[in-house]
Scaffold this motif. Structure first.
Motif, PDB file in Angstrom:
ATOM      1  N   VAL A 111     -21.326 -24.156 -24.261  1.00 45.09           N
ATOM      2  CA  VAL A 111     -22.329 -24.634 -25.238  1.00 45.09           C
ATOM      3  C   VAL A 111     -22.806 -23.468 -26.083  1.00 45.09           C
ATOM      4  CG1 VAL A 111     -24.619 -25.653 -25.530  1.00 45.09           C
ATOM      5  CG2 VAL A 111     -23.096 -26.559 -23.779  1.00 45.09           C
ATOM      6  N   GLN A 112     -23.111 -22.347 -25.381  1.00 43.33           N
ATOM      7  CA  GLN A 112     -23.657 -21.187 -26.111  1.00 43.33           C
ATOM      8  C   GLN A 112     -22.663 -20.590 -27.089  1.00 43.33           C
ATOM      9  OE1 GLN A 112     -25.011 -18.987 -22.730  1.00 43.33           O
ATOM     10  NE2 GLN A 112     -27.156 -19.568 -23.075  1.00 43.33           N
ATOM     11  N   SER A 113     -21.353 -20.706 -26.758  1.00 44.39           N
ATOM     12  CA  SER A 113     -20.351 -20.150 -27.688  1.00 44.39           C
ATOM     13  C   SER A 113     -19.871 -21.207 -28.680  1.00 44.39           C
ATOM     14  CB  SER A 113     -19.177 -19.580 -26.891  1.00 44.39           C
ATOM     15  OG  SER A 113     -18.609 -20.615 -26.123  1.00 44.39           O
ATOM     16  N   HIS A 114     -20.570 -22.332 -28.706  1.00 39.16           N
ATOM     17  CA  HIS A 114     -20.309 -23.409 -29.668  1.00 39.16           C
ATOM     18  C   HIS A 114     -18.924 -24.029 -29.520  1.00 39.16           C
ATOM     19  CE1 HIS A 114     -23.210 -20.884 -32.321  1.00 39.16           C
ATOM     20  NE2 HIS A 114     -23.796 -21.404 -31.261  1.00 39.16           N
ATOM     21  N   GLN A 115     -18.270 -23.861 -28.335  1.00 33.37           N
ATOM     22  CA  GLN A 115     -16.959 -24.508 -28.138  1.00 33.37           C
ATOM     23  C   GLN A 115     -17.155 -26.012 -27.953  1.00 33.37           C
ATOM     24  OE1 GLN A 115     -15.545 -22.381 -24.746  1.00 33.37           O
ATOM     25  NE2 GLN A 115     -14.702 -20.715 -25.960  1.00 33.37           N
ATOM     26  N   ILE A 116     -18.265 -26.361 -27.340  1.00 34.91           N
ATOM     27  CA  ILE A 116     -18.553 -27.788 -27.171  1.00 34.91           C
ATOM     28  C   ILE A 116     -19.941 -28.079 -27.740  1.00 34.91           C
ATOM     29  CG2 ILE A 116     -17.107 -28.077 -25.118  1.00 34.91           C
ATOM     30  CD1 ILE A 116     -19.627 -27.848 -23.417  1.00 34.91           C
ATOM     31  N   GLY A 117     -20.182 -29.335 -28.081  1.00 34.35           N
ATOM     32  CA  GLY A 117     -21.480 -29.708 -28.633  1.00 34.35           C
ATOM     33  C   GLY A 117     -22.536 -29.679 -27.543  1.00 34.35           C
ATOM     34  N   CYS A 118     -22.288 -30.464 -26.469  1.00 34.92           N
ATOM     35  CA  CYS A 118     -23.228 -30.443 -25.367  1.00 34.92           C
ATOM     36  C   CYS A 118     -22.476 -30.610 -24.060  1.00 34.92           C
ATOM     37  CB  CYS A 118     -24.287 -31.533 -25.530  1.00 34.92           C
ATOM     38  SG  CYS A 118     -23.644 -33.184 -25.274  1.00 34.92           S
ATOM     39  N   GLY A 119     -23.137 -30.282 -22.992  1.00 37.79           N
ATOM     40  CA  GLY A 119     -22.515 -30.439 -21.686  1.00 37.79           C
ATOM     41  C   GLY A 119     -23.247 -31.527 -20.917  1.00 37.79           C
ATOM     42  N   VAL A 120     -22.505 -32.295 -20.101  1.00 39.25           N
ATOM     43  CA  VAL A 120     -23.162 -33.328 -19.294  1.00 39.25           C
ATOM     44  C   VAL A 120     -22.802 -33.105 -17.828  1.00 39.25           C
ATOM     45  CG1 VAL A 120     -23.501 -35.808 -18.909  1.00 39.25           C
ATOM     46  CG2 VAL A 120     -22.941 -34.971 -21.198  1.00 39.25           C
ATOM     47  N   LEU A 121     -23.807 -32.959 -16.984  1.00 37.28           N
ATOM     48  CA  LEU A 121     -23.567 -32.824 -15.543  1.00 37.28           C
ATOM     49  C   LEU A 121     -24.078 -34.092 -14.877  1.00 37.28           C
ATOM     50  CD1 LEU A 121     -24.971 -29.218 -14.921  1.00 37.28           C
ATOM     51  CD2 LEU A 121     -22.629 -29.890 -15.438  1.00 37.28           C
ATOM     52  N   VAL A 122     -23.219 -34.722 -14.136  1.00 37.42           N
ATOM     53  CA  VAL A 122     -23.656 -35.896 -13.370  1.00 37.42           C
ATOM     54  C   VAL A 122     -24.150 -35.325 -12.046  1.00 37.42           C
ATOM     55  CG1 VAL A 122     -23.022 -38.162 -12.513  1.00 37.42           C
ATOM     56  CG2 VAL A 122     -21.859 -37.218 -14.506  1.00 37.42           C
ATOM     57  N   SER A 123     -25.448 -35.025 -11.982  1.00 35.02           N
ATOM     58  CA  SER A 123     -25.900 -34.195 -10.866  1.00 35.02           C
ATOM     59  C   SER A 123     -26.191 -35.005  -9.609  1.00 35.02           C
ATOM     60  CB  SER A 123     -27.136 -33.394 -11.270  1.00 35.02           C
ATOM     61  OG  SER A 123     -28.149 -34.273 -11.639  1.00 35.02           O
ATOM     62  N   LYS A 124     -26.516 -36.272  -9.720  1.00 30.26           N
ATOM     63  CA  LYS A 124     -26.868 -37.031  -8.531  1.00 30.26           C
ATOM     64  C   LYS A 124     -26.436 -38.489  -8.709  1.00 30.26           C
ATOM     65  CE  LYS A 124     -30.968 -37.528  -5.679  1.00 30.26           C
ATOM     66  NZ  LYS A 124     -32.419 -37.444  -5.783  1.00 30.26           N
ATOM     67  N   VAL A 125     -25.689 -39.017  -7.710  1.00 30.66           N
ATOM     68  CA  VAL A 125     -25.272 -40.426  -7.775  1.00 30.66           C
ATOM     69  C   VAL A 125     -25.759 -41.101  -6.502  1.00 30.66           C
ATOM     70  CG1 VAL A 125     -23.344 -42.010  -8.083  1.00 30.66           C
ATOM     71  CG2 VAL A 125     -23.197 -39.683  -8.981  1.00 30.66           C
ATOM     72  N   GLN A 126     -26.490 -42.195  -6.650  1.00 34.05           N
ATOM     73  CA  GLN A 126     -26.941 -42.939  -5.479  1.00 34.05           C
ATOM     74  C   GLN A 126     -26.399 -44.371  -5.553  1.00 34.05           C
ATOM     75  OE1 GLN A 126     -31.163 -42.164  -5.945  1.00 34.05           O
ATOM     76  NE2 GLN A 126     -31.158 -41.034  -4.026  1.00 34.05           N
ATOM     77  N   ASN A 127     -25.998 -44.898  -4.426  1.00 37.62           N
ATOM     78  CA  ASN A 127     -25.509 -46.276  -4.312  1.00 37.62           C
ATOM     79  C   ASN A 127     -24.373 -46.542  -5.295  1.00 37.62           C
ATOM     80  OD1 ASN A 127     -27.666 -46.733  -2.493  1.00 37.62           O
ATOM     81  ND2 ASN A 127     -29.008 -47.062  -4.277  1.00 37.62           N
TER      82      ASN A 127
END
Lengths: 702, 251
Positions: A111-127
């Motif tokens: 993100v900081q080097s502008h290679q991607i627009g934004c990053g998404v982390l799927v940090s927690k999945v329940q059920n």
């Protein structure tokens, strides 16, 4: 001061400057042509850029294939967003069709080097897999100062929110529960931002900057430039006092600075008005109608003291320089020093209150902001800004006059502040120059205001301590520091501070004025109430002071309220300031200037008229008698009566005055007696005291 | 009574090391009406400082100067009213015309606009400047600028003139114009102080000469008197001889 000669100098300088290509370009062409062009261009370029980015592919980074699959699965069911009427937006392209996925472990760097627009982390999945209870926590990595990153994150977040909403609706349906159960509140935001408040954000600092930059070139040209071209020497051998030369030049610089500010303000207003820029700037829909055109003349009026201040500072600074280049070097720190308080004032949430009222430049920025955005302002706020700025300007003009044509600046190879201020180099003289005294008084103004504010804050309503410390600090600032200054500049203490004896007739005058001035003051106050009533809040603020006047021992009150101010204020205003004017100006100018400065130092608009008139009486007495002592007596009696009135209401009642009300006229017999005493006092001292023979060289310091 | 009178005029300047440098050390001289007084000396002798003190541009450390009965220190504005000042380095306002400059200085000397315009017209006529009177000074030739400058110094028709190196850097023609002007003014009864490096000019022009060296007057008198006393013929030889001897005062 010879006004005809000042006018001659003014018009000559103006013609000379306006015939100069550089002035015309800097003052007229830039604001009228270049400035709107730049503004339109930059705003439109920003708008085009935003539109372009909105069409681009959105690059989203995920740490693993698994996360990518989760997101693709979720986004596959993205519902179409609805417009304001609840209809689906047919132009909308689903996010999934526009996303370019990048799988990388180091999303932060990407993100900081502008290679991607934004990053998404799927940090927690329940059920996971249970459509009714499945729950995800997403972490979005975004760099908000980058338009691509910000837009990518917004798009991803809003798509996921809509999917979430959709799921909630489905779950509620399956449970047969209405959506109303979980949405007790609905919000609708109406944007009331006007072009005025937007202008209020951008214009004040811009105007300050423009006024300053418009003044720079003329200020250099008329001082260092003149010296460089060899015309200054010729000018200085003309039979014109330095003060008049500076006045003519100074008015020219002010005119050009105001012309620059006016053209800029007009240009910006026209650009916003005709260019329809308000939408792009984020204001409410309509733009032309809400532009506070009526505020523009007031803003211009408010800019006059500021233009006066900057022009005077620039003239004083450029007066030191021997060449154009040298002047430019001096000016850079001045610009920074000027802009700093302006930027402090421009911080969001800063209000035109307390110390901000007298912060040089800062107060002007806040005033212009509030005027443009339509904020309600009290009369005292406007007055305080205008008066303090005028006073600083006066100090700077005084300094400019002091410096102009000084031989150390004119001919010395090492013209420096050091050689100008070196005590060894100073010639002894009798009175201080007007410039020196005015400069001291102008500089004392903010200092004394801050001292007063600090005391009020520290003791928080404890008026006994506020008064005690005021009485301790007053002699320091109004008597000891001026005396040290007089010593340093080798000026004669006794005549300057008018400490000599007064003839008996002046003492009698002082006594009569002491008996009658409070009546004059009271009546001015009552008359003023019709025009400028004192706000209730201010009366409330005065309550602790009134209580204190009743409860404290009489001797203590007389000491701190009457004796100390009477002695030290007379020394500073009627002594140093008035005597510096005595040698350089006519009596009426001396009296008016001293009275105005004295009035300003009382910091309250509601006391201006009263203190001005009392100041006139006291200045007259000192001018005629060449001694402060009769004035000290009158001043002491005037302040002392206020204490006595509070302490002995019965006596006051006895002479026919209502002690409970300060806003009623006094009985006619009191007014008539006072008027007779005032006239008698003036008549008795009508013959001025002759000046004692000077035994030292020149009259005033150079 | 002399028109210009200097009495023990002295000036010292501070030096970077904190000490004082004596630029002029007690100069006394007098200039009568209709007299050209040559103030001569090498670079750094104190000529310019002396002239600046006489004009009120520099404050003397001690001593006094009186011009046309006015004390330079006590009545500086009155002195400036009766004084014309001209140097080779004097600049003109580049963006004003010759006429504008003359009218401007006339008004600064207390004339009304019509008076200043009349005076400017008379000076333009006297110095034959009609051809370029409406041109801006920035576009004039050196000779034209010089004529304009002379006219500017004479705007108020002052009885005393102070000329500091007025011929410095001028060509033969301009030089001649200047010297004629100085003579004419002397003949018109004005008191003139002329400071110059060109000693031959001084020989022919000055009625009285003051030689200064290191801020002191080392000799004073008419040119023939100086010749007689020193036994030398040329002013430069007289000067070289004198700076190695005790001061010779010739009255």
């Amino acid at each position: 001061m010879n006004l005809t000669r000042i006018k001659t100098i003014y018009f000559k300088e103006l013609v000379d400057l306006l015939r100069d290509r550089r002035t015309v370009i800097a003052t007229i062409i830039v604001p009228v042509v270049l400035y709107p062009m730049l503004m339109l261009f930059s705003v439109q370029a920003a708008s085009v850029q935003t539109g372009k980015v909105a069409q681009e592919q959105i690059v989203v980074g995920v740490p693993s294939r698994e996360d990518q699959n989760t997101l693709i699965r979720l986004l596959a069911n993205e519902p179409t967003p609805k417009d304001e009427d609840g209809q689906p937006d047919t132009d909308y392209k689903p996010l999934i069709s526009r996303v370019q996925w990048v799988i990388t472990k180091d999303i932060k760097s990407a993100v900081q080097s502008h290679q991607i627009g934004c990053g998404v982390l799927v940090s927690k999945v329940q059920n996971a897999g249970d459509p009714l209870r499945e729950q995800y926590t997403f972490e979005l990595l975004v760099q908000t100062d980058q338009i691509r990153s910000r837009m990518a994150a917004n798009r991803v977040e809003s798509a996921l929110r809509r999917i979430g909403q959709n799921r909630v609706d489905q779950r509620l349906d399956s449970l047969d529960v209405s959506r109303d159960v979980i949405d007790p509140f609905f919000f609708k935001q109406t944007n009331l931002t006007t072009s005025g408040s937007l202008l209020g954000l951008i214009m004040p600092l811009l105007l300050v900057l423009i006024t300053l930059t418009s003044a720079i070139y003329p200020a250099i040209d008329l001082t260092a430039g003149e010296r460089e071209r060899g015309t200054l020497e010729t000018l200085l051998v003309c039979p014109v006092p330095a003060g008049e030369l500076v006045a003519g030049k100074f008015l020219t610089v002010v005119t050009i600075a105001l012309l620059g500010a006016m053209l800029n303000l007009g240009s910006v207003a026209a650009t916003v008005y005709f260019g329809g820029l308000t939408d792009l700037l984020g204001a409410a829909e309509q733009s032309a109608g809400d532009l506070p055109l009526s505020a523009i003349p007031i803003v211009l009026l408010a800019l006059i003291p500021f233009a006066v201040l900057t022009s005077a500072i620039l003239l004083a600074v450029c007066g030191f320089a021997r060449s154009f280049k040298e002047a430019q070097n001096y000016i850079t720190p001045v610009i920074l020093a000027t802009l700093m308080p302006g930027m402090v004032a421009n911080l969001p949430g800063t209000q035109l209150q307390g110390p901000m009222l007298v912060l040089p430049v800062g107060n002007m920025v806040l005033l212009v902001r509030d005027l443009l955005s339509g904020t309600q302002l009290e009369v005292y706020q406007i007055m305080m800004v205008l008066l303090s700025t005028s006073l600083y300007a006066g100090g700077a003009v005084a300094l400019a006059t002091q410096m102009f044509g000084r031989e150390a600046v004119m001919f010395s190879d090492n013209a420096s502040i050091k050689s100008l201020l070196s005590r060894r180099m100073i010639r002894a003289s009798k009175y201080p120059s007007m410039g020196l005294a005015c400069f001291y008084v102008a500089m004392l103004f903010p200092v004394w205001f801050y001292v007063q504010t600090a005391l009020q804050r520290k003791f928080d309503g404890d008026m006994v301590n506020v008064l005690r410390w005021t009485a301790v600090l007053m002699p320091v600032f109004f008597a000891i520091l001026p005396a040290l200054m007089l010593w340093y500049f080798k000026l004669e203490m006794k005549p300057t501070l008018a400490l000599g004896k007064a003839a008996p007739r002046y003492w009698l005058s002082g006594l009569l004025l002491g008996l009658s001035m409070w009546v004059v003051g009271h009546e001015i106050f009552v008359i003023q109430e019709y025009i400028l009533p004192i706000p209730e809040a201010l009366i409330q603020q005065q309550a602790p002071m009134e209580a204190l006047m009743k409860n404290q021992p009489l001797w203590w009150l007389l000491l701190v309220v009457a004796v100390v101010p009477a002695v030290v204020e007379e020394m500073c205003f009627r002594g140093m300031l008035l005597n510096s004017l005595r040698a350089n100006s006519r009596r009426y100018i001396g009296l008016l200037v001293t009275a105005a400065a004295f009035a300003m130092f009382h910091f309250l608009v509601y006391r201006l008229a009263l203190t001005f008139v009392l100041g006139l009486f006291l200045a007259y007495l000192c001018w005629q008698s060449r001694s402060i002592w009769p004035g000290v007596l009158a001043h002491f009696m005037n302040n002392g009566f206020a204490v006595l009135r509070a302490q002995y209401p019965n006596v006051v009642e006895w002479i026919g005055i209502d002690p409970a009300s300060e806003s009623k006229h006094l009985p006619i017999h009191v007014i008539v007696i006072a008027a007779v005493l005032v006239v008698a006092a003036i008549w008795i001292s009508r013959k001025p005291m002759d000046e004692p023979q000077s035994h030292r060289g020149t009259e005033t310091s150079q | 009574m002399p028109m210009i009178h200097s009495e023990n005029l002295a000036k010292s300047f501070p030096t970077p090391d904190g000490s004082q440098k004596l630029a002029v050390a007690g100069l006394s001289f007098a200039v009568e009406p209709g007299q050209i007084y040559g103030l001569l000396g090498p670079n750094g002798a104190g000529k310019t400082t002396t002239l600046r003190m006489l004009c009120g541009l520099v404050v003397p450390t001690s001593g006094r100067a009186v011009i046309a009965g006015y004390d330079v220190q006590q009545q500086p504005l009155a002195v400036k009213q009766v004084l014309g000042f001209l140097t080779a380095n004097t600049g003109l306002y580049q963006r004003l015309s010759v006429r504008d400059v003359l009218v401007y200085f006339g008004k600064l000397h207390g004339m009304t606009t019509p008076q200043a315009k009349d005076r400017a017209a008379a000076l333009i006529d006297t110095f034959d400047m009609a051809d370029f009177a409406t041109l801006r000074c920035g576009s004039l030739s050196t000779g034209q600028k010089q004529r304009c400058n002379i006219a500017r110094a004479l705007v108020a028709d002052p009885p005393a003139l102070i000329l500091d190196e007025p011929t410095l850097g001028l060509d033969v023609l301009s030089n001649r114009v200047m010297l004629n002007f100085v003579r004419d003014q002397r003949d018109a009864g004005k008191s003139i102080i002329l400071s110059t490096h060109y000693l031959d000019e001084a020989e022919t022009l000055c009625d009285r000469i003051g030689l200064i060296h290191q801020g002191r007057l080392i000799a004073e008198g008419s040119f023939p008197q100086l010749q007689e006393q020193s036994g030398e013929h040329r002013l430069s030889d007289i000067f070289l001889k004198l700076i190695h001897e005790e001061p010779v005062h010739i009255v």
